[in-house]
Design an enzyme around this catalytic site. Structure first.
Site, short mmCIF file in Angstrom:
data_model
loop_
_atom_site.label_atom_id
_atom_site.label_comp_id
_atom_site.label_asym_id
_atom_site.label_seq_id
_atom_site.Cartn_x
_atom_site.Cartn_y
_atom_site.Cartn_z
N HIS A 29 0.84 -1.21 0.00
CA HIS A 29 0.00 0.00 0.00
C HIS A 29 0.87 1.25 0.00
CE1 HIS A 29 -3.01 -2.66 2.36
NE2 HIS A 29 -3.54 -2.48 1.16
N LYS A 65 -16.15 -7.63 5.09
CA LYS A 65 -15.18 -8.39 5.88
C LYS A 65 -15.15 -7.82 7.30
CE LYS A 65 -12.27 -7.58 1.84
NZ LYS A 65 -11.09 -6.81 1.41
N ARG A 93 -1.57 -5.87 -8.58
CA ARG A 93 -0.44 -6.76 -8.26
C ARG A 93 -0.23 -7.80 -9.34
NH1 ARG A 93 -2.94 -7.86 -2.48
NH2 ARG A 93 -4.66 -7.95 -3.94
N SER A 144 -2.82 -7.85 2.72
CA SER A 144 -3.07 -7.77 4.17
C SER A 144 -3.49 -9.12 4.71
CB SER A 144 -4.18 -6.74 4.45
OG SER A 144 -3.77 -5.45 4.06
#
Ligand code: PNS
Length: 167
Positions: A24, A48, A97, A135
């Site tokens: 990040h 979440k 990514r 994460s």
């Protein structure tokens, strides 16, 4: 018609940041060199259940971006495009990514663009050393007391250690 240049553009980096990783930070730092102002916006209500509270997630972000003058940390509890309008921001910045990120990001970018044609999503390729980072993977490693010092800043590493300490 004179179009505003990116130098006067406010960009938003949205996310759960549960917790912030070096991946990040890489995107936030690089975005801060392109846009006049970067607002890192932490999503309050996500499907979440977060490991860290909103306050904790914001505090970590403030601690690790405090040295970048044009970065602000904020939170939002709304559709991203509504928040963007409220903050007069024109650009959403996302890190990509791998190919696996593409489909979901394409869906979000397309829907956001359908809901608001004057907001653009810009994608930056994650630096290769962070392309495997997330994460949730960091939390998995920390949960079993594995080393996460290469993936998250020290304050986050310590907080993960405290969270998962057996004592
Ligand atoms: O870090 P994350 O969890 O991948 O971030 C996802 C985020 C916060 C960018 C996304 O869930 C979002 O924008 N949520 C806000 C609600 C919204 O606008 N949803 C519609 C997107 S098309």
């Amino acid at each position: 018609m004179n179009k505003p240049s990116h130098e006067h553009t406010i960009a938003v980096c949205p996310g759960s940041f549960d917790p912030v990783t070096y991946g990040h930070l890489d995107i936030i730092q690089r975005a801060s060199q392109v846009f006049e102002k970067v607002i890192v916006a932490v999503l309050v209500n996500s499907s979440k259940t977060p490991l860290f509270s909103l306050q904790e997630r914001q505090k970590f972000l403030e601690q690790v971006t405090g040295h970048i003058p044009n970065v602000e940390v904020d939170s939002f509890d709304d559709l991203l495009i509504n928040y963007m309008k409220e903050r007069k921001a024109q650009v959403i910045v996302k890190g990509l990514r791998a190919v696996s990120d593409f489909e979901y990001e394409l869906q979000m970018a397309a829907l956001n663009r359908k809901m608001s044609t004057d907001i653009e999503t810009f994608f930056m390729m994650s630096s290769s050393q962070y392309s495997y980072l997330s994460s949730s993977i960091v939390k998995q490693i920390a949960q079993f007391h594995g080393p996460v010092g290469d993936f998250v800043p020290e304050v986050v590493e310590q907080a993960l250690r405290d969270k998962y300490s057996t004592r």
